[in-house]
Design a protein around this motif. Structure first.
Motif, PDB file in Angstrom:
ATOM      1  N   ASP A 273       1.011   4.068  -2.913  1.00 23.78           N
ATOM      2  CA  ASP A 273       0.723   5.467  -2.575  1.00 23.78           C
ATOM      3  C   ASP A 273       1.813   6.382  -3.121  1.00 23.78           C
ATOM      4  O   ASP A 273       1.534   7.507  -3.605  1.00 23.78           O
ATOM      5  CB  ASP A 273       0.605   5.637  -1.048  1.00 23.78           C
ATOM      6  CG  ASP A 273      -0.685   5.059  -0.508  1.00 23.78           C
ATOM      7  OD1 ASP A 273      -1.646   4.863  -1.296  1.00 23.78           O
ATOM      8  OD2 ASP A 273      -0.764   4.768   0.722  1.00 23.78           O
TER       9      ASP A 273
ATOM     10  N   VAL B 169      -4.400   1.752  -6.433  1.00 21.67           N
ATOM     11  CA  VAL B 169      -4.074   2.185  -5.061  1.00 21.67           C
ATOM     12  C   VAL B 169      -5.157   1.730  -4.092  1.00 21.67           C
ATOM     13  O   VAL B 169      -4.876   1.231  -2.990  1.00 21.67           O
ATOM     14  CB  VAL B 169      -3.885   3.706  -5.010  1.00 21.67           C
ATOM     15  CG1 VAL B 169      -3.729   4.181  -3.564  1.00 21.67           C
ATOM     16  CG2 VAL B 169      -2.673   4.118  -5.839  1.00 21.67           C
TER      17      VAL B 169
ATOM     18  N   GLN C 182       0.836  -1.206   0.000  1.00 20.88           N
ATOM     19  CA  GLN C 182       0.000   0.000   0.000  1.00 20.88           C
ATOM     20  C   GLN C 182       0.866   1.250   0.000  1.00 20.88           C
ATOM     21  O   GLN C 182       0.582   2.215  -0.743  1.00 20.88           O
ATOM     22  CB  GLN C 182      -0.909  -0.016   1.232  1.00 20.88           C
ATOM     23  CG  GLN C 182      -1.741   1.256   1.374  1.00 20.88           C
ATOM     24  CD  GLN C 182      -2.486   1.337   2.694  1.00 20.88           C
ATOM     25  OE1 GLN C 182      -2.562   0.347   3.413  1.00 20.88           O
ATOM     26  NE2 GLN C 182      -3.004   2.513   3.003  1.00 20.88           N
ATOM     27  N   ARG C 183       1.906   1.262   0.777  1.00 19.40           N
ATOM     28  CA  ARG C 183       2.780   2.425   0.835  1.00 19.40           C
ATOM     29  C   ARG C 183       3.491   2.648  -0.520  1.00 19.40           C
ATOM     30  O   ARG C 183       3.668   3.809  -0.970  1.00 19.40           O
ATOM     31  CB  ARG C 183       3.821   2.253   1.939  1.00 19.40           C
ATOM     32  CG  ARG C 183       3.209   2.327   3.340  1.00 19.40           C
ATOM     33  CD  ARG C 183       4.242   1.986   4.388  1.00 19.40           C
ATOM     34  NE  ARG C 183       3.656   2.027   5.751  1.00 19.40           N
ATOM     35  CZ  ARG C 183       4.307   1.642   6.833  1.00 19.40           C
ATOM     36  NH1 ARG C 183       5.570   1.181   6.727  1.00 19.40           N
ATOM     37  NH2 ARG C 183       3.709   1.704   8.007  1.00 19.40           N
TER      38      ARG C 183
ATOM     39  N   ARG D 265      -4.980  -0.737  -0.749  1.00 16.91           N
ATOM     40  CA  ARG D 265      -5.475  -0.336   0.564  1.00 16.91           C
ATOM     41  C   ARG D 265      -6.469  -1.378   1.127  1.00 16.91           C
ATOM     42  O   ARG D 265      -6.450  -1.713   2.313  1.00 16.91           O
ATOM     43  CB  ARG D 265      -6.159   1.025   0.479  1.00 16.91           C
ATOM     44  CG  ARG D 265      -5.184   2.175   0.287  1.00 16.91           C
ATOM     45  CD  ARG D 265      -5.927   3.478   0.128  1.00 16.91           C
ATOM     46  NE  ARG D 265      -4.978   4.589  -0.063  1.00 16.91           N
ATOM     47  CZ  ARG D 265      -5.345   5.832  -0.363  1.00 16.91           C
ATOM     48  NH1 ARG D 265      -6.637   6.109  -0.499  1.00 16.91           N
ATOM     49  NH2 ARG D 265      -4.430   6.779  -0.514  1.00 16.91           N
TER      50      ARG D 265
ATOM     51  N   ARG E 115       1.511   6.677  -6.889  1.00 11.91           N
ATOM     52  CA  ARG E 115       0.339   7.475  -7.316  1.00 11.91           C
ATOM     53  C   ARG E 115       0.688   8.956  -7.401  1.00 11.91           C
ATOM     54  O   ARG E 115       0.153   9.691  -8.253  1.00 11.91           O
ATOM     55  CB  ARG E 115      -0.812   7.262  -6.322  1.00 11.91           C
ATOM     56  CG  ARG E 115      -2.075   8.016  -6.706  1.00 11.91           C
ATOM     57  CD  ARG E 115      -2.706   7.361  -7.947  1.00 11.91           C
ATOM     58  NE  ARG E 115      -3.882   8.110  -8.372  1.00 11.91           N
ATOM     59  CZ  ARG E 115      -3.872   9.130  -9.225  1.00 11.91           C
ATOM     60  NH1 ARG E 115      -2.724   9.526  -9.787  1.00 11.91           N
ATOM     61  NH2 ARG E 115      -4.996   9.736  -9.583  1.00 11.91           N
TER      62      ARG E 115
END
Length: 397
Positions: free
Chosen positions: A143, A156, A139-140, A160, A146
């Motif tokens: 992010d 994304v 997820q990081r 999450r 993005r």
């Protein structure tokens, strides 16, 4: 001068009758109802006395142990009999465990299964934790991508969601682990309870002692609290003593006493008052006390054996003292016969404490130096003449 025949006859009758009358008078005055009564006297003295109490009691054990099951059951084995000396912790009897051993074995299996479940739950927690860490990392990374428009917003959001699902899976795995641990604790507690019940079915001696009673035999069904074996501690014996309430003034804890056991031929054994009971016996009008042995006699007396107890009381102040044999009841009053000028008269007295030698204190009615009658050959009245003697044999003529 010639004496008439009638006169001669009268003189002859007088000559015969006068000695007879004289002899009769002598007998009446010396040994008949008008004869003086033989008495033994004593002089009143002012002195101290050491009173004592005399009581009857029985030998009892200070500590009495009743050993039985805490739950209902049937006796399997008994290993002791009356009179056996036992040590603390020694097995005296065993109760039939019925199905306790099988229930403990079943819980052992359940505990092993719970332990295996905990290992599986721990593995699930490790797997879920690894998945969660991987999802958070992804997820990081997405992010960050993005921000440069390298990946789409949909990608994304997907990462999450994967991270949240991994976190939920980890929480579920941890809850399963906690539940498995709680099940293990509950099963172990159940097993410990059964083990204690099983241990309670083995009846052991709580202290060193002697078996005093065996109340049942193998195969007997006992209820909870019913004694199978009764035992005593022979090193702690005392006397349940009873003392007349009228004479119990001054009885207190710590007073020295002498104990006489039937089985020891009346030999005096030193003891002391250990405890005074709060409750007296209202039927026999006696005070109750416990008398300890200073040194235990050998051989030890049997429980319930009769004993005589003599308790020494503190010495009393000096007062007029007489023998209690001198005290009589005349016209409903207690008193003594005083001797003055060879005559007697009854003197009422008020008496106090006495000792075991038969001496008693006089509170009122006499003073030192008074002469009193202690023993007499017959019951006295104020009309009697007396004959003072020191020979007891004269009192029984």
């Amino acid at each position: 001068m010639k004496v008439p025949a009638v006169s001669r006859r009268t003189l002859m009758l007088l000559a015969v009758s006068i000695p007879i009358v004289a002899t009769f008078g002598y007998v009446v005055l010396r040994s008949g109802p008008l004869a003086p009564v033989a008495v033994m006297t004593a002089t009143v003295e002012t002195r101290t006395i050491s009173p004592a109490l005399f009581g009857i009691g029985t030998v009892d054990a200070r500590f009495f142990y009743k050993i039985g099951p805490t739950i209902a059951g049937r006796i399997d084995q008994i290993y002791g009999d009356v009179g056996d000396k036992v040590r603390a912790g020694q097995v005296l009897a065993e109760m039939d465990p019925v199905d306790l051993d099988e229930r403990i074995a079943a819980l052992d299996a359940i505990i092993r299964r719970a332990e295996a479940s905990i290992k599986a739950a721990e593995a699930q927690v490790e797997d879920a934790s690894a998945r969660k860490n991987y999802a958070v990392t992804q997820q990081r990374r997405y992010d960050a991508l993005r921000t440069t428009n390298t990946v789409s917003e949909v990608a994304v959001e997907t990462k999450r969601q994967d991270s949240q699902l991994a976190l939920a899976a980890l929480s579920a795995a941890q809850s399963n682990l906690a539940a498995a641990e709680q099940d293990l604790q509950r099963n172990r507690a159940d097993r410990n309870g059964l083990v204690k019940q099983r241990e309670n079915l083995v009846l052991r001696a709580p202290v060193d002692g002697v078996i005093a009673a065996r109340n049942a035999e193998p195969g007997t069904t006992m209820v909870a609290g019913q004694a199978v074996i009764e035992m005593i501690d022979p090193a702690n014996l005392w006397i349940n003593a009873r003392f007349d309430q009228l004479a119990a003034t001054g009885l207190r804890r710590g007073l020295q006493s002498q104990i006489s056991l039937r089985s020891h031929g009346g030999t005096a054994i030193p003891g002391r008052i250990s405890r005074l009971e709060v409750l007296a016996d209202p039927v026999t009008e006696e005070n109750l006390a416990k008398v300890e042995f200073e040194t235990l006699p050998e051989p030890l007396p049997s429980i319930g054996e009769l004993a005589e107890v003599t308790v020494a009381l503190p010495e009393l102040p000096a007062l007029p003292v007489i023998s209690n044999a001198a005290i009589l009841i005349v016209d409903g009053k207690a008193g003594v016969w005083k001797v003055e000028g060879g005559k007697i008269y009854f003197s009422p007295v008020q008496v106090g404490s006495s000792d075991l030698n038969g001496d008693i204190q006089v509170m009122e009615g006499l003073r030192a130096g008074d002469e009193i009658v202690v023993h007499s050959a017959s019951r006295l009245t104020s009309m009697n003449r007396i004959h003072i003697t020191d020979n007891p044999a004269e009192l029984f003529k």
